[in-house]
Design an enzyme around this catalytic site. Structure first.
Site, PDB file in Angstrom:
ATOM      1  N   GLY A  37       0.897  -1.198   0.073  1.00  0.00           N
ATOM      2  CA  GLY A  37       0.017   0.027  -0.048  1.00  0.00           C
ATOM      3  C   GLY A  37       0.967   1.075  -0.136  1.00  0.00           C
ATOM      4  N   ASP A  38       1.870   1.190   0.661  1.00  0.00           N
ATOM      5  CA  ASP A  38       2.777   2.286   0.642  1.00  0.00           C
ATOM      6  C   ASP A  38       3.331   2.700  -0.759  1.00  0.00           C
ATOM      7  OD1 ASP A  38       4.618   4.278   2.028  1.00  0.00           O
ATOM      8  OD2 ASP A  38       6.284   3.040   1.407  1.00  0.00           O
ATOM      9  N   ALA A  39       3.830   1.863  -1.442  1.00  0.00           N
ATOM     10  CA  ALA A  39       4.337   1.861  -2.798  1.00  0.00           C
ATOM     11  C   ALA A  39       3.234   2.372  -3.748  1.00  0.00           C
ATOM     12  CB  ALA A  39       4.615   0.609  -3.299  1.00  0.00           C
TER      13      ALA A  39
END
Length: 155
Positions: A37-39
């Site tokens: 999700g961060d990416a």
């Protein structure tokens, strides 16, 4: 018109990348969901900033920080709570409650936990192929951040 075409291209690229599901997304740990999700979130933020602004990279970075720092993500989750489905709330809670072995300096632990829950939600939606929903939430996030910026400028 051009912005819609580019956004559609982002969705197509994300769809192609997410089509290789290897296991049920509930089987991923919250940390794995947050990692993905961060990416995904970072890519969406950077794409948005590049499309919206014709500014140098340093200023683009400062714009991105408004979206990606833990305190901002914790704020976004609080503002989105009424918009989330029960499944999405469950994913955020799983991410928030995940065992945290360390947190970055200068970040409140609860902000970091909620940011992890936020990133887990984006990872879940992406890995589950729910790209339309992901983009719907991202559009709301843009509104939340811009509204917050407007309030800060007026104070």
């Amino acid at each position: 018109m051009e912005e819609n075409k580019l956004m559609h291209t982002d969705e197509e690229l994300m769809k192609k990348a997410s089509e290789t599901k290897s296991k049920n997304t509930y089987m991923y740990s919250p940390a794995q969901l947050a990692y993905a999700g961060d990416a995904v979130y970072e890519m969406l933020v950077r794409s948005h900033i590049i499309r919206k602004n014709d500014i140098n990279v340093n200023r683009m970075h400062r714009q991105a920080v408004k979206f990606v720092k833990a305190k901002a993500q914790a704020y976004i989750v609080s503002q989105l709570e009424d918009e989330l489905t029960d499944d999405e709330k469950t994913i955020v809670k799983r991410g928030r409650n995940a065992k945290v072995t360390s947190s970055p300096k200068n970040v409140e632990l609860m902000d970091y936990r909620y940011a992890t829950g936020f990133e887990a939600l984006f990872g879940y939606l992406y890995l589950n192929g729910q790209l339309e929903r992901l983009m719907e939430l991202f559009e709301k996030i843009i509104d939340i951040i811009e509204e917050k910026d407007d309030k800060n400028e007026n104070n």
